[in-house]
Enzyme design. Structure first.
Site, PDB file in Angstrom:
ATOM      1  N   TYR A  33       0.679  -1.081   0.077  1.00  0.00           N
ATOM      2  CA  TYR A  33       0.059   0.079  -0.230  1.00  0.00           C
ATOM      3  C   TYR A  33       0.746   1.335   0.061  1.00  0.00           C
ATOM      4  CZ  TYR A  33       0.837   0.797   5.053  1.00  0.00           C
ATOM      5  OH  TYR A  33       1.510   1.255   6.241  1.00  0.00           O
ATOM      6  N   LYS A 147       6.514  -1.843   2.001  1.00  0.00           N
ATOM      7  CA  LYS A 147       5.159  -1.481   2.584  1.00  0.00           C
ATOM      8  C   LYS A 147       3.862  -2.452   2.451  1.00  0.00           C
ATOM      9  CE  LYS A 147       3.085   3.104   3.138  1.00  0.00           C
ATOM     10  NZ  LYS A 147       3.153   3.153   4.543  1.00  0.00           N
ATOM     11  N   GLU A 180      12.031   2.279  14.316  1.00  0.00           N
ATOM     12  CA  GLU A 180      11.129   3.315  13.903  1.00  0.00           C
ATOM     13  C   GLU A 180       9.924   3.044  14.590  1.00  0.00           C
ATOM     14  OE1 GLU A 180       9.810   2.634   9.872  1.00  0.00           O
ATOM     15  OE2 GLU A 180       9.722   0.195  10.162  1.00  0.00           O
ATOM     16  N   LEU A 205      10.952   1.191   7.246  1.00  0.00           N
ATOM     17  CA  LEU A 205      10.227   1.622   5.916  1.00  0.00           C
ATOM     18  C   LEU A 205      11.082   2.874   5.621  1.00  0.00           C
ATOM     19  CD1 LEU A 205       7.981   1.069   3.802  1.00  0.00           C
ATOM     20  CD2 LEU A 205       6.846   3.038   5.031  1.00  0.00           C
TER      21      LEU A 205
HETATM   22  N1  PLP Z   1       7.293   3.632   9.087  1.00  0.00           N
HETATM   23  C1  PLP Z   1       6.256   2.964   9.156  1.00  0.00           C
HETATM   24  C2  PLP Z   1       6.067   1.593   9.688  1.00  0.00           C
HETATM   25  C3  PLP Z   1       5.136   3.282   8.343  1.00  0.00           C
HETATM   26  O1  PLP Z   1       3.974   2.608   8.313  1.00  0.00           O
HETATM   27  C4  PLP Z   1       5.013   4.687   7.814  1.00  0.00           C
HETATM   28  C5  PLP Z   1       4.097   5.422   6.885  1.00  0.00           C
HETATM   29  O2  PLP Z   1       2.998   4.579   6.896  1.00  0.00           O
HETATM   30  C6  PLP Z   1       6.310   5.347   7.900  1.00  0.00           C
HETATM   31  C7  PLP Z   1       7.465   4.849   8.574  1.00  0.00           C
HETATM   32  C8  PLP Z   1       6.371   6.810   7.391  1.00  0.00           C
HETATM   33  O3  PLP Z   1       6.406   6.782   5.930  1.00  0.00           O
HETATM   34  P1  PLP Z   1       5.683   7.764   5.235  1.00  0.00           P
HETATM   35  O4  PLP Z   1       6.884   9.116   5.549  1.00  0.00           O
HETATM   36  O5  PLP Z   1       6.200   7.423   3.682  1.00  0.00           O
HETATM   37  O6  PLP Z   1       4.187   8.013   5.330  1.00  0.00           O
END
Ligand code: PLP
Length: 283
Positions: A33, A147, A180, A205
Site C-alpha cells: 500500500y 510497505k 522506527e 520503512l
Molecule cells: N514507518 C512505518 C512503519 C510506516 O508505516 C510509515 C508510514 O505509514 C512510515 C514509517 C512513514 O512513511 P511515510 O513518510 O512515507 O508516510
C-alpha cells in the site's frame, strides 16, 4: 457528496466498495500500500510514493496493476470525484483473488484500490505541544522496508501506545536500538546538535516524509547522522521527533513517561516542522 472509492476498475460509493473474500490481501496480507497526502489539490511527493510502490511490488513479485500513466489518472479521478483537495489517499495493490493456497496463484490479477479521506490529521496542537512515545520490542519480520499490508505487529504496538496515553510506540531491536515507530520514522537531536535517524536498511520503512526532511536538511546545511540510536541515547537527547505522511513532523516530548530535555518541543524540530509544512504546501 458521497465518498467514492476506486476498486478494481470501478468507481463506487464507499459503502458499496468491496473486494472478494478470497482476495489474498484479506487472507494472507499478500499486498502492498501507499498513503499519499493531498494538499490544495496536489499530491505531496507523488513521485517517491510511486517509486516506493513499485519497489514494494517488485520485492513481493506482484505485477503492477496498470501503467503509471493509468494509475495517475485513477488517483486524480478519485480526488476529482471526491472533491478531496485536502486529505489523504490510500492506495492498495494485492496479488489478487484466487482459491486459498499459499503459493502464488497462476491466474490472479492484482486488485488495485484507491480510497480518499478528506481531512488530514494531526491536530495542530500536537505540533505545538509535542507528543509522547513509548518504547516496545520490535517483533516484526526482516523486510520492514517493504510497505506490506501485513501490519499486525504495528497494530498491536500502536494500540499499546494508545493504552499508555502515547501517540506512538518506538520499536526497539534486539541490540537495544530504535528501528522506527509503528507508522512513523524516528529521529533525535543529540546534545551537540546532530540530527540522527536510522539509515534506510531492511529494518525500517524508508519514509517518503523522511526523505523530504533529509532533503531539506541537506539543502539547509543541518548536521546529519544516518545511524541507529539506542533508547538510552534518545532519553538523553536534546530533542526528538517523528515523521510520516499523516503525522507530518511532530516533536516528541516524552519517551516512556520521561521528558525529553525540558519536555517542550525543541527548536530544530519546530524549524524542520515548518520547513516540511512549507514543502508539503508547495507540492
Ligand atoms: N514507518 C512505518 C512503519 C510506516 O508505516 C510509515 C508510514 O505509514 C512510515 C514509517 C512513514 O512513511 P511515510 O513518510 O512515507 O508516510
Amino acid at each position: 457528496m458521497s465518498r467514492i472509492a476506486y476498486v478494481a476498475g470501478q468507481y463506487l460509493p464507499h459503502r458499496q466498495a468491496a473486494v472478494h473474500i478470497e482476495d489474498r490481501g484479506y487472507q494472507f496480507g499478500d499486498g502492498v500500500y501507499e498513503v499519499i497526502a493531498v494538499v490544495g489539490g496536489h499530491l505531496v511527493d507523488e513521485a517517491p510514493h510511486l517509486t516506493r510502490l513499485h519497489r514494494s511490488l517488485t520485492e513481493l513479485r506482484i505485477p503492477a496493476p496498470m501503467s503509471d500513466a493509468a494509475l495517475k489518472l485513477v488517483i486524480r479521478e478519485v480526488i476529482r470525484r471526491n472533491g478531496a483537495d485536502n486529505g489523504i489517499l490510500y492506495l492498495q495493490v494485492t496479488r489478487g483473488t484466487a482459491p486459498r493456497e499459499h503459493a502464488f496463484p497462476k491466474a490472479a490479477k492484482p486488485v488495485f484500490v484507491v480510497t480518499p479521506r478528506r481531512s488530514r490529521p494531526p491536530d495542530p496542537r500536537l505540533g505545538q505541544e509535542g507528543i509522547a512515545v513509548i518504547t516496545i520490542p520490535d517483533i516484526r519480520w526482516q523486510r520492514c522496508d517493504i510497505k506490506s499490508v501485513a501490519l499486525v505487529p504495528n497494530v498491536l504496538g500502536k494500540q499499546q501506545a494508545r493504552e499508555a496515553g502515547a501517540y506512538e510506540a518506538w520499536q526497539v531491536d534486539r541490540e537495544g536500538l530504535v528501528t522506527e515507530g509503528t507508522s512513523t520514522n524516528a529521529w533525535i537531536v543529540t546534545q551537540d546538535d546532530a540530527v540522527v535517524t536510522r539509515a534506510a536498511d531492511n529494518a525500517i520503512l524508508n519514509g517518503v516524509t523522511r526523505g523530504a526532511v533529509l532533503e531539506i536538511m541537506r539543502r539547509e546545511g543541518y548536521r546529519l547522522d544516518e545511524r541507529p540510536f539506542s533508547v538510552a541515547e534518545a532519553r538523553a537527547a536534546r530533542e526528538a521527533f517523528l515523521t510520516s505522511t499523516t503525522a507530518e513532523l511532530l516533536p516528541v516530548v516524552r519517551i516512556d513517561g520521561n521528558p525529553v530535555a525540558d519536555g517542550k518541543p525543541g527548536q530544530l524540530s519546530r524549524k524542520l516542522r515548518e520547513a516540511y509544512l512549507t514543502h508539503a504546501a508547495a507540492a
